[in-house]
Design an enzyme around this catalytic site. Structure first.
Site, PDB file in Angstrom:
ATOM      1  N   LYS A  18      -6.719  -0.138  -1.613  1.00  0.00           N
ATOM      2  CA  LYS A  18      -7.175  -0.512  -0.264  1.00  0.00           C
ATOM      3  C   LYS A  18      -6.524  -1.860   0.112  1.00  0.00           C
ATOM      4  O   LYS A  18      -5.515  -2.223  -0.473  1.00  0.00           O
ATOM      5  CB  LYS A  18      -8.707  -0.583  -0.227  1.00  0.00           C
ATOM      6  CG  LYS A  18      -9.365   0.794  -0.398  1.00  0.00           C
ATOM      7  CD  LYS A  18      -9.119   1.680   0.798  1.00  0.00           C
ATOM      8  CE  LYS A  18      -9.754   3.048   0.622  1.00  0.00           C
ATOM      9  NZ  LYS A  18      -9.330   3.973   1.685  1.00  0.00           N
TER      10      LYS A  18
ATOM     11  N   ARG B  25       0.817  -1.217   0.000  1.00  0.00           N
ATOM     12  CA  ARG B  25       0.000   0.000   0.000  1.00  0.00           C
ATOM     13  C   ARG B  25       0.850   1.267   0.000  1.00  0.00           C
ATOM     14  O   ARG B  25       1.895   1.339   0.642  1.00  0.00           O
ATOM     15  CB  ARG B  25      -0.973  -0.032   1.183  1.00  0.00           C
ATOM     16  CG  ARG B  25      -1.922  -1.229   1.031  1.00  0.00           C
ATOM     17  CD  ARG B  25      -2.971  -1.269   2.070  1.00  0.00           C
ATOM     18  NE  ARG B  25      -3.881  -0.150   1.960  1.00  0.00           N
ATOM     19  CZ  ARG B  25      -4.819   0.121   2.860  1.00  0.00           C
ATOM     20  NH1 ARG B  25      -4.937  -0.637   3.929  1.00  0.00           N
ATOM     21  NH2 ARG B  25      -5.620   1.144   2.689  1.00  0.00           N
TER      22      ARG B  25
ATOM     23  N   ARG C 236     -10.008  -3.464  -4.712  1.00  0.00           N
ATOM     24  CA  ARG C 236     -11.390  -3.896  -4.461  1.00  0.00           C
ATOM     25  C   ARG C 236     -12.261  -3.882  -5.708  1.00  0.00           C
ATOM     26  O   ARG C 236     -13.251  -4.627  -5.780  1.00  0.00           O
ATOM     27  CB  ARG C 236     -12.014  -3.026  -3.348  1.00  0.00           C
ATOM     28  CG  ARG C 236     -11.429  -3.383  -2.004  1.00  0.00           C
ATOM     29  CD  ARG C 236     -12.028  -2.604  -0.866  1.00  0.00           C
ATOM     30  NE  ARG C 236     -11.570  -3.203   0.383  1.00  0.00           N
ATOM     31  CZ  ARG C 236     -11.605  -2.606   1.572  1.00  0.00           C
ATOM     32  NH1 ARG C 236     -12.082  -1.374   1.675  1.00  0.00           N
ATOM     33  NH2 ARG C 236     -11.179  -3.219   2.645  1.00  0.00           N
TER      34      ARG C 236
ATOM     35  N   GLN D 188      -6.728   9.311   6.554  1.00  0.00           N
ATOM     36  CA  GLN D 188      -5.470   8.811   7.122  1.00  0.00           C
ATOM     37  C   GLN D 188      -4.342   9.807   6.905  1.00  0.00           C
ATOM     38  O   GLN D 188      -3.551  10.076   7.811  1.00  0.00           O
ATOM     39  CB  GLN D 188      -5.115   7.456   6.508  1.00  0.00           C
ATOM     40  CG  GLN D 188      -6.105   6.366   6.894  1.00  0.00           C
ATOM     41  CD  GLN D 188      -5.814   5.036   6.230  1.00  0.00           C
ATOM     42  OE1 GLN D 188      -4.920   4.923   5.390  1.00  0.00           O
ATOM     43  NE2 GLN D 188      -6.586   4.025   6.588  1.00  0.00           N
TER      44      GLN D 188
ATOM     45  N   ASP E 133     -15.369   2.800   2.340  1.00  0.00           N
ATOM     46  CA  ASP E 133     -15.116   1.407   2.723  1.00  0.00           C
ATOM     47  C   ASP E 133     -16.279   0.480   2.358  1.00  0.00           C
ATOM     48  O   ASP E 133     -16.200  -0.728   2.592  1.00  0.00           O
ATOM     49  CB  ASP E 133     -14.854   1.321   4.237  1.00  0.00           C
ATOM     50  CG  ASP E 133     -13.566   2.029   4.611  1.00  0.00           C
ATOM     51  OD1 ASP E 133     -12.626   2.053   3.792  1.00  0.00           O
ATOM     52  OD2 ASP E 133     -13.488   2.591   5.728  1.00  0.00           O
TER      53      ASP E 133
ATOM     54  N   SER F 199      -8.335  11.865   1.950  1.00  0.00           N
ATOM     55  CA  SER F 199      -7.883  10.751   2.794  1.00  0.00           C
ATOM     56  C   SER F 199      -7.807  11.175   4.243  1.00  0.00           C
ATOM     57  O   SER F 199      -7.013  12.039   4.621  1.00  0.00           O
ATOM     58  CB  SER F 199      -6.507  10.250   2.338  1.00  0.00           C
ATOM     59  OG  SER F 199      -5.941   9.428   3.354  1.00  0.00           O
TER      60      SER F 199
HETATM   61  C1  S3P Z   1      -9.669   5.512   7.637  1.00  0.00           C
HETATM   62  C2  S3P Z   1      -9.677   6.247   6.483  1.00  0.00           C
HETATM   63  C3  S3P Z   1      -9.970   5.677   5.165  1.00  0.00           C
HETATM   64  C4  S3P Z   1     -10.664   4.322   5.273  1.00  0.00           C
HETATM   65  C5  S3P Z   1     -10.001   3.434   6.270  1.00  0.00           C
HETATM   66  C6  S3P Z   1     -10.005   4.072   7.650  1.00  0.00           C
HETATM   67  C7  S3P Z   1      -9.344   6.177   8.908  1.00  0.00           C
HETATM   68  O1  S3P Z   1      -8.767   5.495   4.450  1.00  0.00           O
HETATM   69  O2  S3P Z   1     -10.682   3.680   4.017  1.00  0.00           O
HETATM   70  O3  S3P Z   1     -10.661   2.202   6.343  1.00  0.00           O
HETATM   71  O4  S3P Z   1      -9.543   5.584   9.982  1.00  0.00           O
HETATM   72  O5  S3P Z   1      -8.860   7.313   8.867  1.00  0.00           O
HETATM   73  P1  S3P Z   1      -8.146   6.648   3.484  1.00  0.00           P
HETATM   74  O6  S3P Z   1      -7.668   7.748   4.336  1.00  0.00           O
HETATM   75  O7  S3P Z   1      -6.989   5.939   2.796  1.00  0.00           O
HETATM   76  O8  S3P Z   1      -9.238   7.001   2.538  1.00  0.00           O
END
Ligand code: S3P
Length: 435
Positions: free
Chosen positions: A347, A127, A351, A174, A320, A172
């Site tokens: 992901k 990833r 997916r 994250q 998700d 994102s």
């Molecule tokens: C998440 C953010 C999303 C999501 C992941 C959980 C988080 O990812 O797909 O399951 O907890 O911040 P991305 O930031 O890559 O979109």
């Protein structure tokens, strides 16, 4: 666990009925442990997701000297060490399957005095991490990745970080969170701007732990040099785990199911809007607050679903949920068009490819596009599919089995334990026939 050969068989069961509570929210559980570890004082986390992903985060902080007790299942007592109290990890930090774990930890570790190394399983090792490395490097961090920006990562400590004003190229949560967490350690102000608002748990929880932060949809702003104070976190049931039951009960005639205490933060409930556009009968009962998050009991009854063009504006709010949306579309009448979801290719698996390959094997006409798919609703047949070690694809194919004309055999399902321990038992308790 990816690559393990746990295989499931899913066949038609009975109408889905009763009440159930799916496990705690994964995003909130990760953050609760992280922030409690960095706070001054002792915090409690209840409703914690006992999944492999979130337990890997617990282990990460334990190896950095944080004492974390487990008085009972789904409860943690975290003895915070303060923002600057982590110890150098004795070993490599293994994030398992968890992108959230690795990306958020990278932001935190970038601000430490010590060096650390982060690794993950086969899926996580594929990833992209450049998306966090790049903004953190702008702040002064030094992080080495493998070729192509892949894990394992080496995070160099002892760097002086400065705040940044960063416009995210992709939506994102994250990446946003990694930058904000590095911002706790930075001199001056850190601002993050998003192309589309994403889940705001980091912002909300930082505020709950007493860190001054200003945020609105699509923007967050904080400064370094404060401290976090221990608090008690109550984790709602995970909407993304409830999603499988929302679709399952919609598809199986006669179903009437109640999902208790589900988090309904609007940045997570895009699937609800999409399913309603398709004709689903889902109502929110007793909406209330639980530990500062909106929750409700979701009541879902069978309804005939129609294909739709999924509005791109919903994509970040249901990022998700596309594997299970693909199953809803396969069982609906007419065509469903999904666009603007290229992110699904990076992901836990690709997916789009995994769901298209699997549904095709079950007799569904589905065309893959670079950033989505066109799915012709039809009759799902028997067949053998591969979840490619992706927890959400495995559970989605299990739902497909409820309306298929024969048995669906699903390969590589062990990673369901990353997000939904006990899925098989809970599913069978309300009408699935899954072994
Ligand atoms: C998440 C953010 C999303 C999501 C992941 C959980 C988080 O990812 O797909 O399951 O907890 O911040 P991305 O930031 O890559 O979109």
């Amino acid at each position: 666990m990816s690559g393990s050969n746990e295989t499931w068989l899913s066949t038609r069961g009975t109408a889905l009925a009763g009440e159930l509570r799916v496990p705690g929210d994964k995003s909130i559980s990760h953050r609760a442990v992280m922030f409690a570890a960095l706070a001054d004082g002792t915090s409690s986390v209840s409703g914690f997701l006992e999944g492999e992903d979130t337990r890997a985060t617990v282990r990460a902080f334990a190896t950095m000297g944080v004492r974390i007790e487990q008085p009972s299942a789904s409860e943690r007592i975290v003895h915070g060490v303060g923002l600057h109290g982590l110890s150098p990890p004795a070993t490599l930090i293994d994030c398992g399957n968890a992108g959230t774990g690795m990306r958020l930890l990278t932001g935190i570790l970038a601000g430490q005095r010590f060096d650390s190394r982060l690794t993950g399983d086969e899926s996580l090792s594929r990833r992209p991490m450049r998306r966090v490395i790049e903004p953190l490097a702008r702040m002064g961090a030094q992080i080495d990745a493998q070729e192509g920006g892949l894990p394992p990562l080496q995070v160099h400590g002892g760097r002086i970080l400065s705040g940044v004003d960063y416009a995210l190229p992709i939506a994102s949560a994250q990446v946003k969170s990694a930058v904000l967490l590095a911002g706790l350690y930075a001199r001056g102000e850190t601002v993050v701007r998003e192309p589309h608002p994403t889940r705001d748990y980091t912002e909300r929880m930082l505020a709950a732990f007493g860190w001054p932060i200003a945020f609105s949809a699509g923007q967050a702003r904080l400064s370094g040099g404060h401290q976090m104070c221990a608090t008690n976190v109550v984790v709602p049931a995970d909407f993304s785990s409830a999603a499988f039951f929302l679709v399952a009960a919609s598809l199986v005639p006669g179903s009437d199911l109640l999902l208790r205490e589900v988090g309904i933060n609007p940045r997570r409930t895009g699937l609800l809007a999409a399913l309603r556009l398709m004709g689903a009968d889902i109502t929110l009962e007793s909406p209330r607050e639980l530990g500062g998050e909106a929750v409700a009991d979701l009541r879902v009854r069978h309804a005939r679903l129609q294909g739709i063009a999924v509005p791109e504006a919903l994509v970040p709010d249901m990022i998700d949920e596309f594997p299970i949306l693909f199953v809803a579309a396969a069982a609906a009448a007419g065509t469903t068009r999904v666009t603007g979801v290229a992110e699904l290719r990076v992901k836990e698996s690709d997916r789009i490819a995994v769901m298209a390959r699997g549904l095709r094997r079950l007799g569904i006409a589905i065309e893959e596009t670079p950033d989505g798919a066109i799915i012709e609703g039809g009759r799902l047949g028997a067949g053998t599919v591969d979840s490619a070690g992706d927890h959400r694809c495995a559970m989605s194919f299990a739902v497909a089995g409820l309306v298929a004309d024969g048995e669906i055999q699903i390969g590589d399902c062990a990673n369901v334990a990353t997000s939904f321990p006990g899925f098989v038992e809970l599913a069978n308790s309300c009408g699935f026939r899954l072994s």
